[in-house]
Design an enzyme around this catalytic site. Structure first.
Site, mmCIF file in Angstrom:
data_model
loop_
_atom_site.group_PDB
_atom_site.id
_atom_site.type_symbol
_atom_site.label_atom_id
_atom_site.label_comp_id
_atom_site.label_asym_id
_atom_site.label_seq_id
_atom_site.Cartn_x
_atom_site.Cartn_y
_atom_site.Cartn_z
ATOM 1 N N SER A 1 0.819 -1.197 0.000
ATOM 2 C CA SER A 1 0.000 0.000 0.000
ATOM 3 C C SER A 1 0.864 1.263 0.000
ATOM 4 O O SER A 1 1.698 1.450 -0.882
ATOM 5 C CB SER A 1 -0.964 -0.054 1.193
ATOM 6 O OG SER A 1 -1.978 0.897 1.083
ATOM 7 N N HIS B 8 -6.305 -6.294 -1.449
ATOM 8 C CA HIS B 8 -5.254 -5.363 -1.041
ATOM 9 C C HIS B 8 -4.414 -5.958 0.093
ATOM 10 O O HIS B 8 -3.203 -5.778 0.140
ATOM 11 C CB HIS B 8 -5.903 -4.051 -0.590
ATOM 12 C CG HIS B 8 -4.958 -2.904 -0.463
ATOM 13 N ND1 HIS B 8 -4.318 -2.348 -1.546
ATOM 14 C CD2 HIS B 8 -4.545 -2.195 0.619
ATOM 15 C CE1 HIS B 8 -3.552 -1.340 -1.142
ATOM 16 N NE2 HIS B 8 -3.672 -1.235 0.171
ATOM 17 N N ASP C 74 -8.295 -6.130 -5.584
ATOM 18 C CA ASP C 74 -8.029 -4.816 -4.995
ATOM 19 C C ASP C 74 -8.652 -3.707 -5.832
ATOM 20 O O ASP C 74 -8.734 -3.798 -7.059
ATOM 21 C CB ASP C 74 -6.521 -4.593 -4.881
ATOM 22 C CG ASP C 74 -6.168 -3.355 -4.061
ATOM 23 O OD1 ASP C 74 -7.044 -2.856 -3.323
ATOM 24 O OD2 ASP C 74 -5.025 -2.897 -4.156
#
EC number: 3.4.16.-
Length: 476
Positions: free
Chosen positions: A204, A448, A388
């Site tokens: 991230s 994610h 994601d």
């Protein structure tokens, strides 16, 4: 030695049983105030290093057994700025298999301001926190084959703290400088690992942190007496180049059915304005547009995305809300016996809001030049979960196609390879595009928070990459 170790790893795998609240919000960030009960005292290791009492500091950093935790590990604080009393918290787990030879892997959580304790307890550490605040063994922990170093980064994240507002990072240079100081101290406390291969990994927003610290190591190794044996980096669903990602949001959300035609046009208009501000280096204005449109981190109202989709979760487009068990770890870290064991005392477990406020202008800036440098000199893994939203696989690929590195032309022509873990598998684990030491991987069924949803695939991926065993399936 590596060949022997890999045979052990494969044997182990064969024997094993087969919030996302947003990129910048509270999934990772549950504030844990100082608890009632005896939490012990924080352990600051820098004074022991400076006094030449390294062995004493190391002994004190050993995590005592608690609530079923019996794996050897070490934890404590490393002071990275004496002027502001800035300290980074770490928790280190030597590999369970041949730790003397296993690579040391630094894990950095995203955010900005999300604790790496999330990665430890929710993604790939040796233990999982249950609803009744006990621990169970994880099925495919990365600590089996890799020595994992979890650091709460930047200063102000999780247990890491500073006594002065000037101690907070305002850009990636600040982040890297503090991390570098911590790493040099870490290898002083654990000198037996300094010659092991070293990898920097994260997901991230750590798509910025990872290239930043790797760039600094690359720059300083030639001129410093103490060198860090950097071999490569791995970034999962990385927010490394915001402009290229933001530009693709509207069409992507439309294609997966979360926006209609009218909403797509509005979303595209807002993204275009955000990009215009980025190109003019109006960083704060760009952040505000994106925050109101998608993230909703520092706004008082839900974001446009949340209003039109009814969903708060953009880490997995098959889920509208975040899994409850991803939050257990924060409550666990408030238990006095846990805090005493990991040497944090009554320090507050920070929610990351302050960290993000200081990094607002950094949020929309790119680290593409640093990433390019690393791709030209080291092994690199860029991976995405298929499900994601916030850093979708297609948006990452769009960014990679626009990068100019030594393998860029070959990368654009490279064929995607089907990746299965075992030859007998009916399911495909994912897809790989490899050019030399660069690996791009898309993991089927992953989001994610990849290792949370696809633990075996994540375990197999990181070991194939680090140990250089290719992407052909195992026989079994």
């Amino acid at each position: 030695m590596v060949g022997t170790m890999w045979k052990v790893i494969v044997s182990l795998v064969l024997l094993m049983p087969g919030s996302c609240d947003g990129l910048f919000r509270s999934l990772y960030r549950s504030v844990s105030m100082p608890p009632k009960g005896d939490s012990g005292q924080p352990l600051f290791l820098t004074p022991y290093i400076e006094a030449g009492k390294i062995q004493k500091g190391r002994e004190l950093s050993l995590v005592s057994p608690f609530l079923g935790l019996n794996m050897r590990s070490y934890a404590g604080f490393l002071t990275v700025n004496k002027t502001y009393n800035s300290n980074l918290f770490f928790w280190f787990f030597p590999a369970q298999i041949q730790p003397e030879d296993a690579p040391v892997v630094l894990w950095l959580q995203g955010g900005p301001g999300f604790s790496s304790m999330f990665g430890l307890f929710v993604e790939h550490g040796p233990y999982v926190v249950t609803s009744n605040m006990t621990l169970r063994d994880r099925d495919f922990p990365w600590t089996t084959t890799l020595s994992m170093l979890y650091i709460d980064n930047p200063v102000g994240t999780g247990f890491s703290f500073t006594d002065d507002t000037h101690g907070y990072a305002v850009n990636e240079d600040d982040v890297a400088q503090d991390l570098y100081s911590a790493l040099i101290q870490f290898f002083q406390i654990f000198p037996e690992y300094k010659n092991n291969d070293f990898y920097v990994t994260g997901e991230s927003y750590a798509g910025k942190y990872v290239p930043a610290i790797a760039h600094l190591i690359h720059s300083l190794n030639p001129v410093r007496e103490v060198k860090i044996n950097l071999k490569g980096i791995a970034i999962g669903d990385g927010y490394s180049d915001p402009e290229s990602i933001i530009g693709g949001y509207a069409e992507f959300l439309y294609q997966i059915g979360l926006l209609d035609e009218k909403q797509k046009k509005y979303f595209q208009k807002q993204c275009h304005e955000c990009i215009e501000h980025i190109r003019k280096q109006n960083w704060f204005q760009a952040f505000e547009i994106l925050d109101k449109l998608l993230d909703g981190d520092l706004t008082s109202d839900p974001s446009y995305f949340q209003n039109v989709t009814g969903c708060s979760n953009y880490c997995n487009f098959l889920r509208c809300t975040e899994p409850e068990d991803q939050l257990y770890y924060a409550k666990f870290l408030s238990l006095p016996e846990v805090r005493q064991a990991i040497h944090v005392g009554n320090r507050t477990f920070n929610d990351g809001t302050t960290v993000e406020k200081y990094l607002r202008e950094d949020t929309v800036q790119s680290v593409k030049p640093w990433l390019t440098e690393i791709m030209n000199n080291y092994k690199v893994l860029i991976y995405n979960g298929q499900l994601d939203i916030i850093v979708a696989a297609a948006l990452t690929e769009h960014s990679l196609m626009g990068m100019d590195w030594k393998g860029s032309q070959e990368y654009k022509k490279a064929e995607k390879k089907v990746w299965k873990i075992f030859k007998s598998d009916s399911e495909v684990a994912g897809y790989v595009r490899q050019v030399g030491d660069f690996h791009q991987v898309i993991i089927r069924g992953g989001g994610h928070i990849l290792p949370y949803i696809q633990p075996l695939r994540a375990f197999d991926m990181i070991n194939r990459f680090i140990y250089g065993k290719g992407w052909d399936p195992y026989v079994g």
